[in-house]
Design a protein around this motif. Structure first.
Motif, PDB file in Angstrom:
ATOM      1  N   TRP A 149     107.860  41.269  10.398  1.00  0.00           N
ATOM      2  CA  TRP A 149     108.480  40.377   9.406  1.00  0.00           C
ATOM      3  C   TRP A 149     109.990  40.259   9.629  1.00  0.00           C
ATOM      4  O   TRP A 149     110.575  39.203   9.415  1.00  0.00           O
ATOM      5  CB  TRP A 149     108.173  40.867   7.990  1.00  0.00           C
TER       6      TRP A 149
ATOM      7  N   PHE B 285     111.743  37.686   2.508  1.00  0.00           N
ATOM      8  CA  PHE B 285     110.368  38.142   2.371  1.00  0.00           C
ATOM      9  C   PHE B 285     110.380  39.331   1.423  1.00  0.00           C
ATOM     10  O   PHE B 285     111.122  40.297   1.631  1.00  0.00           O
ATOM     11  CB  PHE B 285     109.800  38.559   3.728  1.00  0.00           C
TER      12      PHE B 285
ATOM     13  N   TYR C 286     103.185  38.980  -2.880  1.00  0.00           N
ATOM     14  CA  TYR C 286     103.917  38.821  -1.626  1.00  0.00           C
ATOM     15  C   TYR C 286     104.595  37.443  -1.662  1.00  0.00           C
ATOM     16  O   TYR C 286     103.950  36.436  -1.974  1.00  0.00           O
ATOM     17  CB  TYR C 286     102.969  38.910  -0.429  1.00  0.00           C
ATOM     18  N   SER C 287     105.880  37.408  -1.337  1.00  0.00           N
ATOM     19  CA  SER C 287     106.630  36.161  -1.450  1.00  0.00           C
ATOM     20  C   SER C 287     107.452  35.892  -0.190  1.00  0.00           C
ATOM     21  O   SER C 287     108.086  36.798   0.360  1.00  0.00           O
ATOM     22  CB  SER C 287     107.582  36.211  -2.654  1.00  0.00           C
ATOM     23  N   LEU C 288     107.438  34.622   0.221  1.00  0.00           N
ATOM     24  CA  LEU C 288     108.263  34.147   1.332  1.00  0.00           C
ATOM     25  C   LEU C 288     109.072  32.978   0.803  1.00  0.00           C
ATOM     26  O   LEU C 288     108.514  31.995   0.311  1.00  0.00           O
ATOM     27  CB  LEU C 288     107.397  33.724   2.515  1.00  0.00           C
TER      28      LEU C 288
ATOM     29  N   HIS D 241     106.508  30.484  -1.030  1.00  0.00           N
ATOM     30  CA  HIS D 241     105.095  30.880  -1.038  1.00  0.00           C
ATOM     31  C   HIS D 241     104.978  32.188  -1.804  1.00  0.00           C
ATOM     32  O   HIS D 241     105.528  33.209  -1.389  1.00  0.00           O
ATOM     33  CB  HIS D 241     104.571  31.074   0.386  1.00  0.00           C
ATOM     34  N   HIS D 242     104.292  32.159  -2.947  1.00  0.00           N
ATOM     35  CA  HIS D 242     103.949  33.370  -3.698  1.00  0.00           C
ATOM     36  C   HIS D 242     102.438  33.538  -3.610  1.00  0.00           C
ATOM     37  O   HIS D 242     101.693  32.642  -4.022  1.00  0.00           O
ATOM     38  CB  HIS D 242     104.350  33.249  -5.167  1.00  0.00           C
TER      39      HIS D 242
ATOM     40  N   LEU E 209     100.241  33.901   3.859  1.00  0.00           N
ATOM     41  CA  LEU E 209     101.613  33.511   4.174  1.00  0.00           C
ATOM     42  C   LEU E 209     101.650  32.776   5.514  1.00  0.00           C
ATOM     43  O   LEU E 209     100.888  33.078   6.427  1.00  0.00           O
ATOM     44  CB  LEU E 209     102.513  34.740   4.217  1.00  0.00           C
TER      45      LEU E 209
END
Length: 545
Positions: free
Chosen positions: A173, A197, A221-223, A242-243, A250
């Motif tokens: 990541w 991230f 998880y988040s981006l 993106h959650h 992701l």
């Protein structure tokens, strides 16, 4: 968290809860009739990169406890106004909710002891304050019990579900963020950007004096790719976000960079669009925009805790079994749903933050209001049962909140048909154009009785649509309105729905939510001017131009 560690904490929580129920007393003051502990054990990771270099690399382990001590009785205790009026500011307990990170039993119980004692004294003070107010002020909810008595549980009183979280390849990541953040270097219009991230792997442990023991997990998880598009003709911040509840959802490096490039290309078109200051007329809301609209206009007003506060507008309190919106819409909130259309939903949980099993709650059926989101604070004299929507972020009192809000369509209108209906509406009203709201950044609403009952959504992309079908980007406006009037203007509903995972802030903190919604056509919606940018251009270009 390992199951053995979890069980050790549960045993300590049960011991301290039982001891407090037996011995926590103050002469001439009401004693506790209910105590609960909700421990959040969170392991978090935060990574951030800008222009090919990491600027954030942090991991954190945190353990906190929301403790509830109720004094008096189920019929009458210290709570009021559905818990909306409670604040932890300047309360002793606010400084005590952080717990030891090790599983040393004595250190853990010491923290619970101090926190429970502080919560008890605060509860007693509120109890006497409430009794004092009852002498001079009318309590519209006096006929209602303060707290729902325990009912015969359909689920187990003891339910411990703890397993290892998905492994995160941190090095991979780090590389993805560094590589993807380089994409912004080729755009002179982008004056600031970053890609982050974040991971939060949350284990919740709940114990109460009624014998309930629960443990479950809620990963997020988040981006988040942020950029600031700043030129003389457009000043706009935007995020590609993106959650998700599963790492597998992701995007890859290739997918993320493509999304960023597409969004910047769209903003180049917005930059050349027409500036607007106001509008009222036919508007087509994309699925994501419609989801935000209904979240703000309907969702918050169907949170049952708000019905218990005379400080709230309580828009829909007396409208059960009445039509409040288009008959092609059914709305329910279902925390038991883990996914929709193959995409994970962010607000899925087996139990709410009062330890109540979650369940599907029908709110609107074919346009007719059917119910509200509830907690254990009764909304009626008899027969009240929580539907598992008591939620909080950290140390705030849990109130009824949305989780997975699903707006179901009974229509067969695809997007092309919805655009055709917009043009029909434009011609019918004999106005020069209509508007399509393609994307929004966020929104807010006011539900207080002493304030205006309004909502607002921040538009990031919108187009004018002329009777000929020609489209042109517009900029500089947000949508606004009042709830009942706006709902009455829905004239058509789309078929396809879209998932929007995000976070929602209210009195009990900022919590994950999901909205599933179709497109909506409104015969009239008002747009107002954005606050104009006051930031000048930089004196020099970016270093690499």
């Amino acid at each position: 968290m390992k199951l053995s560690q979890c069980q050790k904490l549960i045993d300590a929580m049960i011991a301290e809860c039982s001891r407090s129920m037996r011995s926590l007393r103050a002469p001439r003051h009401p004693k506790p009739y209910f105590i609960s502990y909700l421990v959040r054990d969170s392991r978090a990771l935060s990574l951030g990169a800008r222009y090919g270099s990491l600027y954030l690399d942090k991991s954190e382990h945190r353990r906190a406890c929301y403790t509830e001590v109720r004094v008096g009785s189920y019929g009458y205790d210290q709570t009021s106004k559905g818990g909306l009026d409670e604040t932890q500011e300047e309360q002793e307990s606010q400084e005590l909710f952080e717990l030891p990170l090790d599983t040393d039993t004595d250190a853990f119980r010491f923290s619970l002891w101090r926190l429970t004692d502080a919560k008890f004294r605060e509860a007693v003070a509120r109890f006497h304050g409430k009794k004092s107010r009852d002498v001079s002020f009318l309590d519209q909810n006096r006929s209602l019990a303060s707290f729902q008595r325990p009912v015969a549980a359909k689920s187990k009183a003891v339910d411990i579900k703890v397993q290892p979280f998905a492994a995160v390849d941190v090095d991979a990541w780090r590389e993805l963020l560094k590589k993807s953040s380089l994409i912004f270097k080729k755009y002179p219009e982008i004056k600031h950007s970053y890609i982050e991230f974040t991971v939060e792997q949350m284990t919740k442990i709940y114990v109460n004096s009624e014998g309930v023991q629960r443990a479950w997990q809620e990963p997020v998880y988040s981006l988040h790719a942020y950029f600031w598009y700043h030129t003389r003709r457009l000043d706009q911040e935007h995020s590609v976000v993106h959650h998700v509840a599963s790492l597998k959802e992701l995007p890859t490096l290739k997918e993320l960079t493509k999304q960023i490039e597409e969004r910047i290309a769209q903003y180049k078109e917005v930059e050349n669009g027409e500036s607007m200051t106001s509008f009222a007329g036919p508007v087509l809301l994309s699925a994501r925009t419609a989801g935000l609209f209904l979240h703000e206009v309907v969702g918050h007003r169907l949170e049952g805790s708000r019905l218990l506060s005379e400080s709230e507008g309580r828009t829909f309190r007396d409208k059960v079994n009445q039509k409040i919106m288009h008959e092609d819409l059914t709305i329910y909130d279902d925390p038991t749903m883990k996914a929709y259309g193959g995409q994970t939903l962010l607000a899925s949980y087996p139990y709410d933050d009062e330890g109540t099993p979650s369940q599907k709650s029908l709110l609107v059926q074919r346009g007719v209001l059917k119910g509200f989101l509830t907690t254990r604070s009764p909304l009626k004299k008899t027969g009240h049962q929580s539907n598992g929507h008591a939620r909080n972020q950290l140390d705030e009192r849990p109130i009824s909140r949305m989780a997975n809000l699903v707006i179901e369509s009974h229509s067969k209108n695809d997007w092309a048909m919805m655009k055709a209906k917009l043009i029909e509406e434009v011609k019918k009203q004999k106005v020069p154009f209509g508007i399509i709201l393609l994307d929004v950044e966020g929104g807010e609403t006011e539900t207080d009785a002493y304030n205006f009952q309004v909502f607002m959504g921040q538009i990031t992309r919108a187009v004018k649509v002329y009777p000929s079908g020609r489209e042109r980007y517009v900029k500089g406006v947000d949508f606004v309105g009042t709830p009942l009037s706006s709902l009455s203007h829905i004239v058509a509903v789309g078929e396809e729905s879209e998932v929007d995972n995000g976070f929602c802030g209210a009195e009990s903190g900022t919590i994950p939510v999901s909205t599933v919604a179709p497109a909506l056509l409104m015969s009239s919606l008002e747009l107002q001017a954005k606050i104009p940018s006051k930031i000048t251009q930089y004196a020099m270009p970016l270093p690499w131009f």
